[in-house]
Design an enzyme around this catalytic site. Structure first.
Site, short mmCIF file in Angstrom:
data_model
loop_
_atom_site.label_atom_id
_atom_site.label_comp_id
_atom_site.label_asym_id
_atom_site.label_seq_id
_atom_site.Cartn_x
_atom_site.Cartn_y
_atom_site.Cartn_z
N CYS A 365 6.84 4.55 -4.44
CA CYS A 365 6.24 5.69 -3.41
C CYS A 365 6.73 7.16 -4.06
O CYS A 365 5.85 7.81 -4.35
CB CYS A 365 6.45 5.65 -1.85
SG CYS A 365 6.37 3.92 -1.29
N ARG A 394 15.14 -5.27 -5.40
CA ARG A 394 15.90 -5.07 -3.75
C ARG A 394 16.88 -6.24 -3.77
O ARG A 394 16.67 -7.42 -4.20
CB ARG A 394 14.55 -5.37 -2.72
CG ARG A 394 13.42 -4.38 -2.96
CD ARG A 394 12.50 -4.40 -1.89
NE ARG A 394 11.68 -3.47 -1.99
CZ ARG A 394 10.24 -3.55 -1.34
NH1 ARG A 394 10.10 -4.38 -0.48
NH2 ARG A 394 9.54 -2.57 -1.72
N GLN A 412 4.99 -5.09 -7.56
CA GLN A 412 4.07 -4.63 -6.45
C GLN A 412 2.58 -3.97 -7.12
O GLN A 412 2.63 -3.26 -8.03
CB GLN A 412 4.53 -3.91 -5.64
CG GLN A 412 5.78 -4.36 -4.77
CD GLN A 412 6.06 -3.26 -3.56
OE1 GLN A 412 6.43 -2.11 -3.74
NE2 GLN A 412 6.09 -3.78 -2.33
N ASP A 414 1.10 -1.80 -6.19
CA ASP A 414 1.07 -0.61 -5.27
C ASP A 414 0.06 0.50 -5.63
O ASP A 414 -0.30 0.52 -6.75
CB ASP A 414 2.41 -0.05 -5.75
CG ASP A 414 3.30 0.14 -4.49
OD1 ASP A 414 3.01 0.18 -3.34
OD2 ASP A 414 4.60 0.55 -4.49
N HIS A 416 -1.46 4.58 -3.98
CA HIS A 416 -1.53 5.76 -3.04
C HIS A 416 -2.63 6.41 -3.12
O HIS A 416 -3.08 6.81 -4.21
CB HIS A 416 0.06 6.26 -3.15
CG HIS A 416 1.06 5.46 -3.04
ND1 HIS A 416 1.51 4.96 -3.88
CD2 HIS A 416 1.85 5.34 -1.72
CE1 HIS A 416 2.71 4.33 -3.48
NE2 HIS A 416 2.77 4.42 -2.24
N LYS A 496 -0.87 1.05 10.83
CA LYS A 496 -0.99 0.29 9.75
C LYS A 496 -1.70 -1.08 10.11
O LYS A 496 -2.14 -1.33 11.04
CB LYS A 496 0.51 -0.12 9.09
CG LYS A 496 1.12 -1.00 10.02
CD LYS A 496 2.43 -1.84 9.30
CE LYS A 496 2.96 -2.47 10.21
NZ LYS A 496 4.31 -3.26 9.53
N HIS A 542 -0.50 4.42 2.07
CA HIS A 542 0.25 3.28 1.09
C HIS A 542 -0.71 2.27 1.11
O HIS A 542 -1.36 1.73 2.19
CB HIS A 542 1.38 2.98 1.36
CG HIS A 542 2.60 4.24 1.66
ND1 HIS A 542 3.44 4.27 0.83
CD2 HIS A 542 2.88 5.03 2.66
CE1 HIS A 542 4.17 5.23 1.23
NE2 HIS A 542 3.74 5.65 2.29
#
Length: 668
Positions: A365, A394, A412, A414, A416, A496, A542
């Site tokens: 992000c 992680r 990911q 990902d 945005h 979400k 997100h």
């Protein structure tokens, strides 16, 4: 005799000796039993696998013996399948089952302390498929589990009453001290109520417990209970605290339910992505490199490449710009984002580069925000959609690592979206459409959708929370998807939507997520210029469709049981010569197919029966057998893993048939 006749004779011999599974045109089934067991699930097991068992042993690992049904007919198999079709209850749908499982945990603890008096008890809850209990004792073995189960059976047979008692905190403390149970004392300290409830089994054993339980141990069907495994577990999940022995068990209302559950477990074990990944040479975890770090082998890398290419193509079509961003950043970035304060336990240690601390990224992000901030934006620029297949790192305890499902480095999908308040609904609807389009190509069409709303502690005003939540609801309503509302279950930074997919066994997997964020835009002070030339804060969304590629590929492997569809499988056709005399022609066929984008290979060096058997084991969807007649007529004799014998085809016909099937995402 033509090669087709020779192949038919050869296959008949292989079938009779149970060396080769007979092809079947049955599609991959979608039975609905779930490990989570939603209420009133119908158990149904893959017919394809059961038909295969008529002819031979199922390929399994050493922990799961091969099953042979030597004298069964297809009708026998169907009767067996009908026998296990029943509605399996869940803890939510059956209070009786919940009570049975909870009581089984107590009965097991009583049995353990009868057999091992020095064992200290901790907690023993019911769980989705049964129960467990943690003990502070010497390591237990499978042999110990058999002893414990026999003692449980004796306690059940005695039909002892379960009696609820309420005592004061002081009295509970006195009793716990009297039997020297230090973990129970710690549990007592965590209970806020002054009145403490205790459950007794007869006059012989008791535990701190709020219930509920069955009236007597005799209400448990001992033949519907099984102790499954023992594992290590840290007290309170804290690795600095003692390692306990956790015994898992399953319990049902009757024997039929237990048999159905065990049958399902066997099928899930057959589909284990770790074993299939090794058998098909898709990926590995190399201990020399470290746990939780995935090595994609050539075949697995091809599957991932196909998925990534399709993902990129669809995102570009839906108006996304693609990004590539670094894997590390200065620590200051993670201070601004708040990750260093709130997510530090999941991040790796910092590294020094020219006397400046840097950090491996746990999220993508902040990078996307920096790309947004590179220039001033006008309200006319919105919506802005950026997407990246970004690898993050992680920290996970070694004991929690699990194949592709729990790793330390993963990618990911990902994305945005930066938009205006009145664009939230349309953007969410667009994400839902894209999600459906991407997941449907893999055969996922059944979803469980949850909408989570504002928690007690949250950033952002009530007005923007309400507007965003209504936009999410409206988008879901427009899509026509049913959903459940999780009141107060949203992230602190925004509402979400979470989506779980249902696989071929009916199991639910967390996959897609869409989150509105009121936090990071403020932390990074991102703005745009509105129609009045004033600076405003944009809305940030997100979203991830597949989630972690590693985890998604693990789900796919188990969903397909390694039998990937033609368009996705790493090797689409294998060319097999009857003898090495035809090898040159086989290579010509392979080259022509490859020139048209078909993933083909030639395999030789063994007798044809073994070449065919190896192709079956490696789940190759199409085999093209070549003998003298095929060389003479410029053709191949084709056998489909799913469709059986397809006959002799000219090379161009075989090529065009494959191209059409791949384009239509169908089999040949």
């Amino acid at each position: 005799m033509s090669i087709l006749h020779r192949m038919a004779t050869l296959h008949a011999l292989l079938y009779s000796s149970r060396l080769l599974p007979k092809p079947t045109s049955l599609p991959l089934p979608n039975p609905s039993l779930s490990l989570r067991f939603p209420p009133k699930r119908l158990v149904s097991f893959p017919k394809r696998q059961e038909v295969k068992r008529i002819h031979g042993a199922v390929a399994t690992d050493s922990a799961q013996p091969a099953v042979e049904l030597q004298n069964d007919t297809v009708q026998d198999i169907q009767k067996q399948e009908e026998a296990v079709k029943l509605v399996l209850p869940t803890n939510e749908s059956s209070e009786k089952l919940l009570k049975i499982r909870h009581t089984c945990a107590h009965v097991m603890a009583m049995a353990v302390q009868k057999l091992y008096p020095e064992a200290k008890v901790t907690i023993g809850p019911w769980i989705e498929n049964g129960f467990y209990y943690d003990f502070d004792t010497e390591p237990l073995t499978d042999k110990d589990l058999k002893r414990i189960k026999k003692e449980m059976d004796r306690i059940i047979k005695r039909n002892l009453p379960l009696v609820r008692e309420e005592v004061s905190r002081d009295e509970a403390q006195r009793r716990i001290m009297a039997i020297n149970e230090p973990y129970k004392m710690e549990i007592l300290d965590s209970i806020k109520e002054d009145l403490i409830t205790i459950y007794h089994i007869g006059n012989e054993w008791w535990d701190l417990c709020a219930g509920p339980h069955v009236e007597t141990t005799g209400k448990i069907n001992k033949k519907a209970v099984e102790l499954e495994s023992v594992a290590g577990a840290y007290w309170r999940g804290d690795e600095t605290k003692p390692m306990l022995q956790r015994i898992y068990g399953t319990a049902w209302e009757n024997e039929e339910q237990l048999r159905a559950y065990l049958h399902f477990k066997e099928e899930a074990k057959r589909r284990d992505h770790r074993r299939i990944g090794q058998d098909l040479d898709l990926f590995s975890i190399q201990e020399e490199a470290g746990g939780g770090l995935v090595f994609w082998h050539p075949k697995g890398a091809i599957i991932r490449h196909i998925i990534e290419d399709s993902w990129r193509k669809m995102h570009i079509e839906h108006g996304y710009d693609l990004l590539y961003t670094p894997h590390v950043a200065r620590v200051d970035l993670w201070k601004i984002s708040g990750h260093l304060d709130f997510y530090k336990e999941n991040m790796y240690d910092q590294m020094e580069i020219e006397d400046e601390p840097y950090q491996l990224r746990p999220m993508n992000c902040p990078y996307h925000i920096l790309v947004y901030k590179r220039k001033l934006h006008s309200y006319r620029d919105f919506p802005i959609r950026v997407a990246e297949l970004g690898t993050v790192y992680r920290y996970e305890l070694s004991g929690s690592l699990h194949g592709l499902f729990r790793v330390r480095g993963f990618t990911q999908d990902d994305a945005h979206i930066f938009c205006l308040e009145d664009q939230i609904k349309d953007e969410i609807r667009g994400v839902l459409d894209l999600t459906e389009e991407i997941l449907f190509q893999f055969g996922f069409s059944k979803y469980e959708v949850n909408l989570s709303t504002k928690p007690e502690k949250a950033v952002g005003g009530d007005d923007i929370w309400e507007k965003a939540t209504i936009a999410l609801k409206d988008a879901l309503d427009d899509k026509g998807w049913s959903y459940q509302i999780d009141e107060g279950g949203g992230a602190f930074y925004g509402p979400k939507i979470d989506l779980k997919i249902e696989d071929a066994l009916g199991r639910k997997w967390q996959c897609s997520t869409i989150q509105v964020d009121f936090n990071l835009p403020n932390r990074f002070d991102i703005t745009y210029v509105d129609s009045n030339s004033e600076k405003r804060r944009p809305i940030m969304i997100h979203r991830a469709v597949l989630g972690s590629l590693e985890r998604f590929l693990g789900v796919l492997i188990e969903h397909y049981a390694g039998d990937f569809p033609l368009w996705l499988t790493p090797i689409q056709a294998r060319i097999l010569p009857v003898t090495d005399t035809q090898l040159g022609y086989c290579k010509e066929v392979s080259s022509k197919l490859k020139a048209n984008g078909i993933r083909a290979e030639v395999c030789h060096g063994e007798r044809l029966p073994k070449l065919i058997r190896n192709a079956e084991k490696q789940k190759i969807p199409l085999m093209a057998v070549v003998g003298p007649k095929e060389v003479e007529t410029h053709s191949v004799t084709v056998r489909s893993r799913f469709g059986g014998e397809l006959g002799t085809m000219k090379i161009d016909e075989f090529n065009s048939s494959m191209e059409q099937a791949i384009k239509n995402r169908s089999s040949l």
